[in-house]
Write an enzyme that holds these catalytic residues in place. Structure first.
Site, mmCIF file in Angstrom:
data_model
loop_
_atom_site.group_PDB
_atom_site.id
_atom_site.type_symbol
_atom_site.label_atom_id
_atom_site.label_comp_id
_atom_site.label_asym_id
_atom_site.label_seq_id
_atom_site.Cartn_x
_atom_site.Cartn_y
_atom_site.Cartn_z
ATOM 1 N N CYS A 40 37.953 19.335 61.841
ATOM 2 C CA CYS A 40 38.501 20.689 61.798
ATOM 3 C C CYS A 40 37.705 21.596 62.738
ATOM 4 N N HIS A 41 38.273 22.778 63.033
ATOM 5 C CA HIS A 41 37.676 23.654 64.048
ATOM 6 C C HIS A 41 36.247 24.081 63.781
ATOM 7 N N THR A 42 35.927 24.289 62.519
ATOM 8 C CA THR A 42 34.603 24.826 62.249
ATOM 9 C C THR A 42 33.517 23.780 62.519
ATOM 10 N N HIS A 62 33.761 18.607 56.672
ATOM 11 C CA HIS A 62 33.965 19.320 55.397
ATOM 12 C C HIS A 62 35.353 19.053 54.841
ATOM 13 N N GLU A 63 36.078 18.058 55.426
ATOM 14 C CA GLU A 63 37.462 17.806 55.012
ATOM 15 C C GLU A 63 37.598 16.330 54.660
ATOM 16 N N CYS A 92 32.110 26.834 39.902
ATOM 17 C CA CYS A 92 31.224 26.506 38.772
ATOM 18 C C CYS A 92 31.814 26.925 37.436
ATOM 19 N N CYS A 95 29.826 31.655 37.132
ATOM 20 C CA CYS A 95 29.212 32.798 37.822
ATOM 21 C C CYS A 95 30.139 34.019 37.734
ATOM 22 N N CYS A 98 33.376 33.411 39.676
ATOM 23 C CA CYS A 98 34.334 32.526 39.016
ATOM 24 C C CYS A 98 35.001 33.211 37.826
ATOM 25 N N CYS A 106 33.117 31.370 44.568
ATOM 26 C CA CYS A 106 32.003 30.996 43.691
ATOM 27 C C CYS A 106 30.683 31.102 44.464
ATOM 28 N N ARG A 110 26.013 28.922 46.880
ATOM 29 C CA ARG A 110 26.278 29.513 48.194
ATOM 30 C C ARG A 110 25.043 29.581 49.099
ATOM 31 N N CYS A 169 40.648 20.946 53.372
ATOM 32 C CA CYS A 169 40.557 22.217 54.107
ATOM 33 C C CYS A 169 41.939 22.705 54.528
ATOM 34 N N ARG A 364 46.060 17.232 63.494
ATOM 35 C CA ARG A 364 44.885 16.745 62.781
ATOM 36 C C ARG A 364 44.562 15.312 63.191
HETATM 37 P P1 NAD Z 1 44.646 25.141 65.938
HETATM 38 O O1 NAD Z 1 43.908 25.144 67.208
HETATM 39 O O2 NAD Z 1 45.230 23.861 65.451
HETATM 40 O O3 NAD Z 1 45.852 26.188 66.028
HETATM 41 C C1 NAD Z 1 45.758 27.421 66.670
HETATM 42 C C2 NAD Z 1 47.116 27.719 67.317
HETATM 43 O O4 NAD Z 1 47.083 29.059 67.815
HETATM 44 C C3 NAD Z 1 47.441 26.800 68.502
HETATM 45 O O5 NAD Z 1 48.727 26.229 68.319
HETATM 46 C C4 NAD Z 1 47.405 27.742 69.701
HETATM 47 O O6 NAD Z 1 48.357 27.397 70.718
HETATM 48 C C5 NAD Z 1 47.735 29.077 69.073
HETATM 49 N N1 NAD Z 1 47.260 30.243 69.816
HETATM 50 C C6 NAD Z 1 46.077 30.398 70.469
HETATM 51 N N2 NAD Z 1 45.983 31.626 71.004
HETATM 52 C C7 NAD Z 1 47.131 32.265 70.694
HETATM 53 C C8 NAD Z 1 47.644 33.573 70.962
HETATM 54 N N3 NAD Z 1 46.931 34.470 71.653
HETATM 55 N N4 NAD Z 1 48.849 33.904 70.484
HETATM 56 C C9 NAD Z 1 49.588 32.998 69.785
HETATM 57 N N5 NAD Z 1 49.173 31.754 69.497
HETATM 58 C C10 NAD Z 1 47.950 31.392 69.950
HETATM 59 O O7 NAD Z 1 43.684 25.754 64.845
HETATM 60 P P2 NAD Z 1 43.793 25.616 63.240
HETATM 61 O O8 NAD Z 1 43.174 24.343 62.787
HETATM 62 O O9 NAD Z 1 45.186 25.883 62.825
HETATM 63 O O10 NAD Z 1 42.821 26.792 62.767
HETATM 64 C C11 NAD Z 1 43.171 28.138 62.977
HETATM 65 C C12 NAD Z 1 42.055 29.082 62.538
HETATM 66 O O11 NAD Z 1 41.915 29.041 61.128
HETATM 67 C C13 NAD Z 1 40.672 28.760 63.106
HETATM 68 O O12 NAD Z 1 40.059 29.970 63.466
HETATM 69 C C14 NAD Z 1 39.972 28.131 61.928
HETATM 70 O O13 NAD Z 1 38.573 28.246 62.026
HETATM 71 C C15 NAD Z 1 40.540 28.971 60.805
HETATM 72 N N6 NAD Z 1 40.378 28.442 59.439
HETATM 73 C C16 NAD Z 1 40.094 29.334 58.458
HETATM 74 C C17 NAD Z 1 39.952 28.932 57.146
HETATM 75 C C18 NAD Z 1 39.683 29.928 56.051
HETATM 76 O O14 NAD Z 1 39.411 29.520 54.931
HETATM 77 N N7 NAD Z 1 39.794 31.219 56.292
HETATM 78 C C19 NAD Z 1 40.063 27.567 56.831
HETATM 79 C C20 NAD Z 1 40.369 26.672 57.849
HETATM 80 C C21 NAD Z 1 40.537 27.110 59.152
HETATM 81 C C1 022 Z 2 36.999 25.945 57.374
HETATM 82 N N1 022 Z 2 36.713 27.177 57.826
HETATM 83 C C2 022 Z 2 37.111 27.255 59.112
HETATM 84 C C3 022 Z 2 37.665 26.064 59.429
HETATM 85 N N2 022 Z 2 37.575 25.258 58.353
HETATM 86 C C4 022 Z 2 36.118 28.180 57.087
HETATM 87 C C5 022 Z 2 34.983 28.799 57.573
HETATM 88 C C6 022 Z 2 34.393 29.833 56.850
HETATM 89 C C7 022 Z 2 34.947 30.239 55.637
HETATM 90 C C8 022 Z 2 36.057 29.586 55.143
HETATM 91 C C9 022 Z 2 36.636 28.558 55.874
HETATM 92 C C10 022 Z 2 34.379 31.317 54.914
HETATM 93 C C11 022 Z 2 35.028 32.500 54.612
HETATM 94 C C12 022 Z 2 34.129 33.294 53.916
HETATM 95 C C13 022 Z 2 32.958 32.589 53.785
HETATM 96 N N3 022 Z 2 33.094 31.379 54.420
HETATM 97 C C14 022 Z 2 31.755 33.064 53.055
HETATM 98 C C15 022 Z 2 31.874 32.753 51.594
HETATM 99 C C16 022 Z 2 30.776 33.403 50.767
HETATM 100 O O1 022 Z 2 29.915 34.087 51.310
HETATM 101 O O2 022 Z 2 30.817 33.213 49.558
HETATM 102 C C17 022 Z 2 32.103 30.402 54.491
HETATM 103 C C18 022 Z 2 32.115 29.303 53.620
HETATM 104 C C19 022 Z 2 31.110 28.301 53.698
HETATM 105 C C20 022 Z 2 30.081 28.427 54.624
HETATM 106 C C21 022 Z 2 30.067 29.520 55.477
HETATM 107 C C22 022 Z 2 31.061 30.491 55.415
HETATM 108 C C23 022 Z 2 29.013 27.382 54.682
HETATM 109 O O3 022 Z 2 28.967 26.499 53.864
HETATM 110 N N4 022 Z 2 28.137 27.402 55.649
HETATM 111 C C24 022 Z 2 33.213 29.129 52.612
HETATM 112 ZN ZN ZN Z 3 38.218 23.336 58.025
HETATM 113 ZN ZN ZN Z 4 31.047 30.094 40.264
#
Ligand code: NAD
Ligand code: 022
Ligand code: ZN
Ligand code: ZN
Length: 369
Positions: A40-42, A62-63, A92, A95, A98, A106, A110, A169, A364
């Site tokens: 995954c991206h992170t 992480h996945e 948990c 906390c 939770c 949670c 952390r 994830c 993926r």
């Molecule tokens: P990905 O690269 O598979 O998909 C991103 C898509 O966005 C691509 O299809 C790309 O063509 C498109 N794109 C890029 N720039 C663009 C623009 N300016 N306008 C329109 N489309 C555009 O990535 P992903 O795996 O789907 O992840 C997306 C984001 O979600 C990442 O930043 C990732 O870190 C984040 N993420 C967050 C969480 C969370 O819990 N908040 C969890 C997982 C992933």
């Molecule tokens: C997963 N992510 C991106 C791609 N795949 C992703 C990254 C960060 C977060 C969630 C998903 C995220 C959002 C908010 C937080 N995190 C903070 C949560 C908190 O402070 O309680 C985050 C998480 C874990 C970690 C860092 C940031 C870590 O384990 N290092 C959930």
């Molecule tokens: Zn992820």
């Molecule tokens: Zn908790």
């Protein structure tokens, strides 16, 4: 014991495949044999060195999905043989977070998770006699890993590992953003920005709950076909829109969307996502993780007139409670994971998975141990 793993020795370098030492689970911990892991991206963000909190050497990933092999003292909810999905957002059930109905964040593990160690402050991994850090509390790029009990969701045994890992994830983040964070209603109008591994899962979540209109926005025209298959009703390529994108999307949706989802991590797109919400009630949910130090902006008028900006981590899912039900959705055929897993490989080829992701060629990639 020995375990095959992909090691991140230094930022900016490729992963090294080798055997590491893993020590047994301590109090409240569980040793898991990982059967499959997504990339995954992170993981790439941390490996690149752009993640200011990234620390090395570490075992990323992480996945995942796997089988419990050993439990430490005091572990009551899991036993050897149980099938599990690691959780980078623990649950948990004790906390303040939770116990609060409005969050899934949670905090029980952390602080130590962020430092790459187990709750007692030490690592279970070592390489050439030196400690190696855990990552997001999961480290699924190792065949054997150790996690806190609260960081594991027990799942049904008939779910295939090579699909279930994605629920750790991407699937839960996308589907969960719709059902747990937005709590989107049937017949709603939605716009999804970014049709990758997360956005496509948002789309199928919206289809599942019965959204009326699902507009997808992506600059990659190759993403249109898959997105339509997953439930997208209208496709917009911003490169083909003259003038103001938000204004165009408000027109396409007949006044703006009830919900918009930013699934890219681009702060300019985050602004468009807010401004294409319906006046009075539209909610924009940020899923994409933007680079360190980035800021979002809009005119306060946008918020004063009833649009709101929200964010979500792990789709708002409470891992131990909600992940098993996402697995059920997959096993019941209500969500499609198979068609999102575009590449599979062995651990020795894990660096290719990073290349495919950077090239935008994969949705993926999954590594099977
Ligand atoms: P990905 O690269 O598979 O998909 C991103 C898509 O966005 C691509 O299809 C790309 O063509 C498109 N794109 C890029 N720039 C663009 C623009 N300016 N306008 C329109 N489309 C555009 O990535 P992903 O795996 O789907 O992840 C997306 C984001 O979600 C990442 O930043 C990732 O870190 C984040 N993420 C967050 C969480 C969370 O819990 N908040 C969890 C997982 C992933
Ligand atoms: C997963 N992510 C991106 C791609 N795949 C992703 C990254 C960060 C977060 C969630 C998903 C995220 C959002 C908010 C937080 N995190 C903070 C949560 C908190 O402070 O309680 C985050 C998480 C874990 C970690 C860092 C940031 C870590 O384990 N290092 C959930
Ligand atoms: Zn992820
Ligand atoms: Zn908790």
């Amino acid at each position: 014991m020995k375990s095959r793993a992909a090691l991140a020795i230094k930022a900016g370098e490729k992963l090294i495949i080798d055997e590491v030492d893993v020590s047994g689970p301590k109090d409240g911990e569980v040793m898991v044999e990982i059967k499959a892991t997504g990339i995954c991206h992170t993981d790439a963000f941390t490996l690149s060195g752009d993640d200011p909190e990234g620390a090395f050497p570490a075992i990323l990933g992480h996945e995942g999905a796997g089988i419990v092999r050993e439990v430490g003292k005091g572990v009551t909810s899991l036993k050897p043989g149980d099938h599990v999905i690691p959780l980078y957002t623990a649950e948990c059930r004790e906390c303040d977070y939770c116990l609060h109905p409005k969050t899934n964040l949670c905090q029980s593990v952390r602080e130590t998770q962020g430092r790459g160690v187990m709750p007692n402050g030490t690592s279970r991994f070592s390489y050439n006699g030196k400690p190696v850090l855990h990552y997001m509390g999961c480290s699924t790029f190792s065949n054997y890993t150790v996690l806190p009990e609260v960081s594991l969701a027990k799942i049904r045994k008939d779910a295939p590992f090579d699909k279930a890992c994605y629920i750790g994830c991407g699937v839960t983040t996308g589907v969960g953003a719709v059902i747990y964070t937005a709590k989107a209603e049937p017949d709603c109008v939605a716009i999804v920005f970014g049709l990758g591994g997360i956005g496509l899962n948002v789309i199928q979540g919206l289809k599942m709950i019965g959204a009326k209109q699902i507009v997808g926005v992506d600059i990659n025209p190759a993403r249109e076909a898959t997105a339509r298959q997953f439930g997208m009703t209208h496709f917009v390529n911003p490169n083909n829109v003259k003038g103001d994108l938000a204004g165009y999307l408000v027109e396409v949706t007949g006044g703006g969307a009830d919900y918009t989802f930013e699934c890219i991590g681009n702060t300019d797109v985050m602004r468009v996502a807010l401004e294409s919400c319906h006046k009075g009630w539209g909610e924009s949910i940020i899923i994409g993780v933007a680079g360190a130090g980035k800021e979002i902006s809009t005119r306060p008028f946008q918020l004063v007139t009833g649009r709101s900006w929200r964010g979500t981590a792990f789709g708002g899912a409470r891992g131990r409670t909600d992940v098993p039900s996402i697995v059920d959705m997959y096993m019941d055929g209500r969500i499609n994971i198979d068609d999102l897993i575009t590449h599979k490989m062995g651990l020795e080829d894990i660096n290719k998975a990073f290349d495919l992701m950077h090239a935008g060629e994969s949705i993926r990639s999954v590594v099977e141990f």
